[in-house]
Structures are given as structure tokens and as C-alpha cells.
Design a protein around this motif. Structure first.
Motif, PDB file in Angstrom:
ATOM      1  N   LEU A   1      42.110  42.847  27.927  1.00 45.78           N
ATOM      2  CA  LEU A   1      42.514  44.030  28.708  1.00 45.78           C
ATOM      3  C   LEU A   1      41.426  44.138  29.617  1.00 45.78           C
ATOM      4  O   LEU A   1      40.291  43.882  29.330  1.00 45.78           O
ATOM      5  CB  LEU A   1      42.595  45.313  27.684  1.00 45.78           C
ATOM      6  N   PRO A   2      41.977  44.868  30.724  1.00 43.79           N
ATOM      7  CA  PRO A   2      41.004  45.457  31.727  1.00 43.79           C
ATOM      8  C   PRO A   2      39.897  46.419  30.973  1.00 43.79           C
ATOM      9  O   PRO A   2      40.615  47.157  30.193  1.00 43.79           O
ATOM     10  CB  PRO A   2      41.528  45.981  32.932  1.00 43.79           C
TER      11      PRO A   2
ATOM     12  N   ASN B   1      46.995  50.886  38.606  1.00 43.23           N
ATOM     13  CA  ASN B   1      45.704  51.551  38.326  1.00 43.23           C
ATOM     14  C   ASN B   1      44.861  50.560  37.719  1.00 43.23           C
ATOM     15  O   ASN B   1      43.579  50.949  37.845  1.00 43.23           O
ATOM     16  CB  ASN B   1      45.917  52.748  37.443  1.00 43.23           C
ATOM     17  N   TYR B   2      45.092  49.675  37.035  1.00 45.10           N
ATOM     18  CA  TYR B   2      44.331  48.773  36.327  1.00 45.10           C
ATOM     19  C   TYR B   2      43.641  47.598  37.296  1.00 45.10           C
ATOM     20  O   TYR B   2      42.854  46.833  36.859  1.00 45.10           O
ATOM     21  CB  TYR B   2      44.902  48.440  35.194  1.00 45.10           C
ATOM     22  N   LEU B   3      44.236  47.506  38.543  1.00 45.91           N
ATOM     23  CA  LEU B   3      44.064  46.304  39.110  1.00 45.91           C
ATOM     24  C   LEU B   3      42.390  46.041  39.240  1.00 45.91           C
ATOM     25  O   LEU B   3      41.946  44.847  39.063  1.00 45.91           O
ATOM     26  CB  LEU B   3      44.764  46.304  40.446  1.00 45.91           C
ATOM     27  N   GLU B   4      41.849  47.074  39.782  1.00 48.68           N
ATOM     28  CA  GLU B   4      40.359  46.938  40.134  1.00 48.68           C
ATOM     29  C   GLU B   4      39.620  46.648  38.833  1.00 48.68           C
ATOM     30  O   GLU B   4      38.660  45.733  38.884  1.00 48.68           O
ATOM     31  CB  GLU B   4      39.919  47.990  40.767  1.00 48.68           C
TER      32      GLU B   4
ATOM     33  N   LEU C   1      40.796  34.565  34.414  1.00 49.64           N
ATOM     34  CA  LEU C   1      41.743  34.770  35.236  1.00 49.64           C
ATOM     35  C   LEU C   1      42.234  36.201  35.118  1.00 49.64           C
ATOM     36  O   LEU C   1      42.094  36.790  33.933  1.00 49.64           O
ATOM     37  CB  LEU C   1      42.844  33.685  35.259  1.00 49.64           C
ATOM     38  N   THR C   2      43.077  36.761  36.038  1.00 55.24           N
ATOM     39  CA  THR C   2      43.812  37.988  35.812  1.00 55.24           C
ATOM     40  C   THR C   2      45.106  37.835  36.040  1.00 55.24           C
ATOM     41  O   THR C   2      45.607  36.799  36.531  1.00 55.24           O
ATOM     42  CB  THR C   2      43.373  39.070  36.930  1.00 55.24           C
ATOM     43  N   CYS C   3      46.096  38.549  35.376  1.00 59.96           N
ATOM     44  CA  CYS C   3      47.440  38.340  35.533  1.00 59.96           C
ATOM     45  C   CYS C   3      48.127  39.886  35.133  1.00 59.96           C
ATOM     46  O   CYS C   3      47.581  40.712  34.549  1.00 59.96           O
ATOM     47  CB  CYS C   3      47.900  37.380  34.542  1.00 59.96           C
ATOM     48  N   SER C   4      49.164  39.943  35.585  1.00 60.94           N
ATOM     49  CA  SER C   4      50.076  41.104  35.147  1.00 60.94           C
ATOM     50  C   SER C   4      51.287  40.279  34.604  1.00 60.94           C
ATOM     51  O   SER C   4      52.395  40.017  35.436  1.00 60.94           O
ATOM     52  CB  SER C   4      50.578  41.959  36.212  1.00 60.94           C
TER      53      SER C   4
END
Lengths: 364, 364
Positions: free
Chosen positions: B212-213, B241-244, B272-275
């Protein structure tokens, strides 16, 4: 002249045997007090000698513990049985790090600091691969020359050979003997590779990872998961040209450690820097260890961890013996080798191979 | 009306039994083609059904694998024996992460992406603690609703109960069946706690850690050492809201990973990041997996790892059986409990306690 004959000379042939032994360099006060020849000590002599911290008896007791002779094992257990009430009062510290991190220099520097602060320090080593790296035993003794001259320091080379479980047993029992002799701090150094870090973690209160300044490329020498076993990371060689790099490494690890699960619940593993060579930063390391010990004592984690370690040790010894009996069975060895090959080429399933081996062993 | 009676209704009392079964929502094409009633399938029917990817036979085969009935075990082994030549051609991916990281959503999103790119995807779960968390089985199925409607997807809830070794065996054999049925990608999700991450790592080619971020505080849900098992870290929920925060987490992990030993030698684990919710970043995850697979194939690491995993599995099964026999021995159980208490209060040494237990067991 009998007195000066080497100990391997035959006792009877008094004058036919010409070799003599030169008197060695004199030992520090407490070591030269009593001279024990090869005569066998009684159980009570061992126990008294250990508890009064007679350096020679202590060494002999550890040699007995390291022996695989059944009589020695049984005497060693009698000794350990007697000294149990005197054990458990030290701080047990495991120290690991990649080759070149300067473990011996660090241990010597920390040991000297502790001795000069009135503490008694024992240094033990665990080395499951000691048949390969036997040279390091002598190396360690030489490198820790200053510490070995300290009256309150006891340095013991690593026990030789055997399985990791066997070496671990010897180290654990040596810890008991050192504790009964009144050593306040026991430093257990990992030597060699393999699972030794995990094994040391399972017998100490505090686990310290020593690293070099750098970008992480040199971490190839550290096994996966070791960072997450550490209660403290110390970046050594923070001196002259490496000072800045060491500080950067420290900051990087402090960031990284926030993203990892702690080795001891409730404790935040941090990174420090030191120069073991210049004896700088050692006091801060000791402060961190003290802070940790207060935390684990007050939270009862120490007692819980030690009990769990003891039960884990019992299970490890049981399992090692039971599995050794299986794996050393000759018909199993041959059949296992064949069946494994067949599984790898896809001629038989793993489960069926296991079933055949179990049938052979248990004779169903 | 017999056709619409529930399967648990007595066959004879045709008209006395009034319950009927409503026709369910129609299944996708290939699933509704064949209807296998409760009749037993022959070995050949199982093998043919698996290889032609008959969804119902596949499910039945896995049920057979999961059974502890000796007849079922023996038939399952015959089936597995026959399909060995058809196994080994998938990409085996383990997926773990703390509760709340969105594992099911991620698996569904990745699964849908793969299906839409023409690949066949099987989802298996491993859950050594499934007696506790049985709710999650239904939960998974519900949450992966979109994926479960895909023709090329096969979702199997986790096998129930038993030892971790037993659950691992079932999962490994289910992987074989799915491979023989032509699934290109097998996703193995860890559920529950304990040693399951290490076990999954020991049966997959690639291990993915979903996070999780955040600042790392939520990492309490991850066990020590898991970060160092991962070939890829994916920070999920990188949306709105969690992107940054997700980007910051990614950067932090990329720094931290440089300081850790890689899970696969020669491969640099990255973050990496993802949604998963918005199906963003999934393609990049798949690219990383593909890059990894090319690397491990060309360097021969894949073949070496799979052979080692197979031998490791054989040893695990052997050791579990041998030790289970020991620990389930009633006189051992009682004596062990007593001796452990005596060791903990210092009345007997650990080594002597072990000696007594071994004497009892082997009758020396």
C-alpha cells in the motif's frame, strides 16, 4: 627435566627422550596462577574452576563440550547440569557481516571498550564451514591480539567441523560455561556462510550487522534476509576517506529500515557508523545495545525470547538426530538418489517417490 | 421433475420429495458444454479431460488431489504421473502482501489483462490457516467476479486445513494439473500468515509483493524477510488521493532495495506503482515479469531453480512425514512436555532432555 618434556612424550622413558619444552610467554596474572597438566579434572574441579573463572579450566571445559567422545559428552552434561543456576546473566550479542567489513577489528574494539568499563567479555565464534576456512581460527586470534591480552577477556576460536546443529550445540553450551564464569557480555561472531546467521539469531538477545560504507554493491556478500534479522546496523570504516560515504550509507539504511519489519517487535532497528580501527563510535553502539536490553527486559520480550529459543533448540536437536538417522541409512541414500533423478526427468511424481522412500524406511 | 431435484435428495422417493432446484445463471460456453454428474471418472477420463481443459474435470481432479482419502490419493498420483509430460510450461507467479493491499483486486486486474491478451490464467491460493479464515474463500470468489466470468480464467479457492506441508503439496500438484490443462500463467496467492510466503517462494518462478502507499507503518502486516524474497514490489492503490504517496513509497522502496540482497541472483528487484481498481500500471507489471522470465531462461536460472525446488519439495515431504511420526507418538508427546518444562526451569540440560526423548523413541 621431566617437567619440561612435551606432553606427548612417553612417561616411563625418562632419559631416553631428549626433547624439552621451552617456557612460553608468561600469561597475564589470573591465567598463570594455576597450571593444570593433562591430568583429568573431576566434575567438582570443573564446576569450581568455571565458577571461579579459572581461565585454564574454562578452556578445558569448552574443549570437553566440543568433544564428540561419548564419555566427554556425558561429563560435559554433568558439568552443565551443575552450572545451570549460574547461567543466564549475560548479554548475548550476535555479530555478522560480509567479508571485509572488519568484524574482528570491531569485536576487538568493542571488547576493549567493555573491559575498560569494568565488564568481562567472552568472544565465541560459530562457523559451520570451519573445515574449509580453518585458517580463520588462527587469524582471529592474531587479529584480536590486544583484546586477548586483557585480563577480563576470553577469546575462543570456533569449534571445528560437524553439522551446523552440532556446531550450534557447542556454541550454546559454551555460552552457558562463559556465563557461569561470570562473563557479562558474550559476543558470538558468525564465520563462514550458509545458515549461520539464522542459527546465531536463534541463540542471542541482540543481533548486530556490520557493514562497509558503500552503495550496496558490496552487499553480495550478505545473504538474503540478514538485514531483517538485525537489531542494529553498524557501518564500519567511517574514517578518513570513507567518512562521508559511511554517513551516506547510514542515512540510506535508516531510510530502508523504516520499510522493513523489525527483527524484534516494538524495537526500531537503526544504523550507526563507527571506526573500529580508531575506536570511534563504539560507545554509541554500546548505548544502543543497553537501550535495547532495557526495552526487552521491561517488555518481558527477553524472557519470552530466551524460552522460545530454548524450546526451538530442543526441537532442532531432536529433528537433526531423527533426520540424520534417516538420511544416513544406506539403502535410503541409494534409493533416494535414483528416485530424485527419476522425478527430475519426469518418470515419477514427487509424492510417489516420497512414498517409496518412506515404505523402504518404515518397512510398510 | 427428477432433473431439478437437489443432488442430496434421495433417488427413490421421486414424488415424495418436493424440493426442486432453480436453474442457475448460465455458465460461459465451454463450462456448460459437458455436464458431469456425481459418477466416478476413469483415469483416462481424468487425463483426457484435463488435457482438453474441461473445466469440470479440472475441478474434479483438483478436488481429488485435495482429498486425504487413500484411494483418492492413489488415483490422483496415477493422473499426475500421466500428465507429467504436459507440465512445466507455465509462468508460475507467487503474490503476497499485507491485508488491505488489495491482492484480490490486483489478481483480478492482472488476470483480466492477461486473458484479454490471449493468455489462459489459473488462480490458486495457499492458506495454511484456512480453518481460521474460511470466510476469505467465498470472499475471493466474489471479489474476482469479473475474472471468474472469463472463459480463459480458472479460479480455485484455497485447499482446506491440514499442515502447511500438506497444503503446499496440494497447491504444487494443482499447479501441475493447471499446466497440463494449458494455462499459461498460474497465479498463486498467499492467504493467512505464518511461513506461507517462504513456501510459495519455493514453488514459483517469480514472487511479487503487493504493498500500500504509505510510510512503512502499515508494514506490521508483513513478516520479516518477505521484502527480500520479492522479485518485484508493486505499490497498489496509486489512484486519486493516494497517487503522490504511492510514488513516494515507490521511490523509497527503490532506494531500500539497492541495499538488500536480491531474491534472484543477477536480477534487480524494483518497485512499481499501479491502480488495480482502475486497471492502471498492470501492463508495466506484466512487462517486468516478462523481462524477468527472459533473464532466468537465458541464464538457465529457471531450470536450475525448478530442479532445486523439486528436490527441496521431496525433502520437505520426507521430513514432514518422518517428524510427524515422531511428534505424534503419544509417549513422546507427554514426556516431551514434561522435559521441556524441566529445561525451562533449569532442572535438566537441553541436551540431556533430547537424549532421553531419543532413547524413548528409538528404544536404546
Amino acid at each position: 627435566m621431566k617437567k619440561n618434556k612435551p606432553e606427548w612424550a612417553p612417561e616411563e622413558q625418562d632419559d631416553k627422550f631428549t626433547s624439552t619444552v621451552m617456557e612460553g610467554v608468561s600469561k597475564p596474572q589470573n591465567m598463570s596462577k594455576k597450571i593444570h597438566k593433562r591430568k583429568e579434572l573431576s566434575l567438582q574441579q570443573y564446576v569450581d574452576g568455571i565458577i571461579s573463572c579459572d581461565y585454564v579450566v574454562l578452556s578445558k571445559a569448552i574443549t570437553l563440550i566440543e568433544s564428540n567422545n561419548p564419555n566427554h559428552i556425558s561429563l560435559a552434561q554433568e558439568i552443565l547440569q551443575k552450572i545451570i543456576p549460574n547461567t543466564g546473566n549475560s548479554i548475548r550479542i550476535g555479530i555478522t557481516g560480509p567479508p571485509g567489513a572488519g568484524k574482528s577489528t570491531f569485536i576487538e574494539s568493542l571488547g576493549l571498550f567493555l573491559c575498560r568499563n569494568g565488564l568481562k567479555v567472552a568472544v565465541l565464534a560459530i562457523d559451520p564451514s570451519s573445515t574449509v576456512s580453518k585458517g580463520s581460527i588462527l587469524g582471529d586470534k592474531t587479529r584480536m591480539e590486544l583484546l586477548s591480552r586483557e585480563e577480563n577477556a576470553f577469546i575462543r576460536p570456533s569449534p571445528s567441523g560437524g553439522t551446523l546443529g552440532g556446531v550450534a550445540k557447542k556454541t550454546r553450551e559454551s555460552i552457558m560455561v562463559c556465563e557461569a564464569a561470570g562473563y557479562d557480555v558474550i559476543l558470538i561472531e558468525t564465520i563462514g556462510v550458509g545458515q549461520s546467521e539464522v542459527t546465531v539469531r536463534s541463540m542471542v538477545d541482540f543481533f548486530l550487522l556490520l557493514l562497509l560504507p558503500g552503495s550496496g554493491d558490496e552487499l553480495q556478500g550478505i545473504k538474503k534476509g540478514v538485514v531483517e534479522l538485525a537489531d542494529l546496523i553498524v557501518v564500519n570504516k567511517a574514517d578518513s576517506n570513507y567518512l562521508e560515504r559511511a554517513k551516506i550509507t547510514q542515512v540510506s539504511y535508516n531510510s530502508a529500515l523504516r520499510l522493513l519489519a523489525p527483527a524484534t517487535e516494538g524495537w526500531s532497528t537503526k544504523a550507526l557508523t563507527c571506526s573500529a580501527l580508531n575506536h570511534q563510535g563504539i560507545e554509541a553502539v554500546w548505548s544502543a545495545i543497553n537501550e535495547f536490553m532495557i526495552f526487552v527486559k521491561e517488555s518481558n520480550i527477553l524472557q519470552k525470547r530466551r524460552s522460545e529459543q530454548m524450546l526451538f533448540w530442543i526441537n532442532s536437536m531432536l529433528e537433526e538426530s531423527i533426520l540424520l538417522k534417516f538420511y544416513s541409512n544406506e539403502s535410503i541414500q541409494q534409493q533416494k538418489k535414483n528416485l530424485e533423478s527419476e522425478v527430475l526427468v519426469g518418470r515419477i511424481t514427487a509424492t510417489n517417490a516420497v512414498k517409496k522412500l518412506l515404505n523402504t524406511y518404515f518397512g510398510e
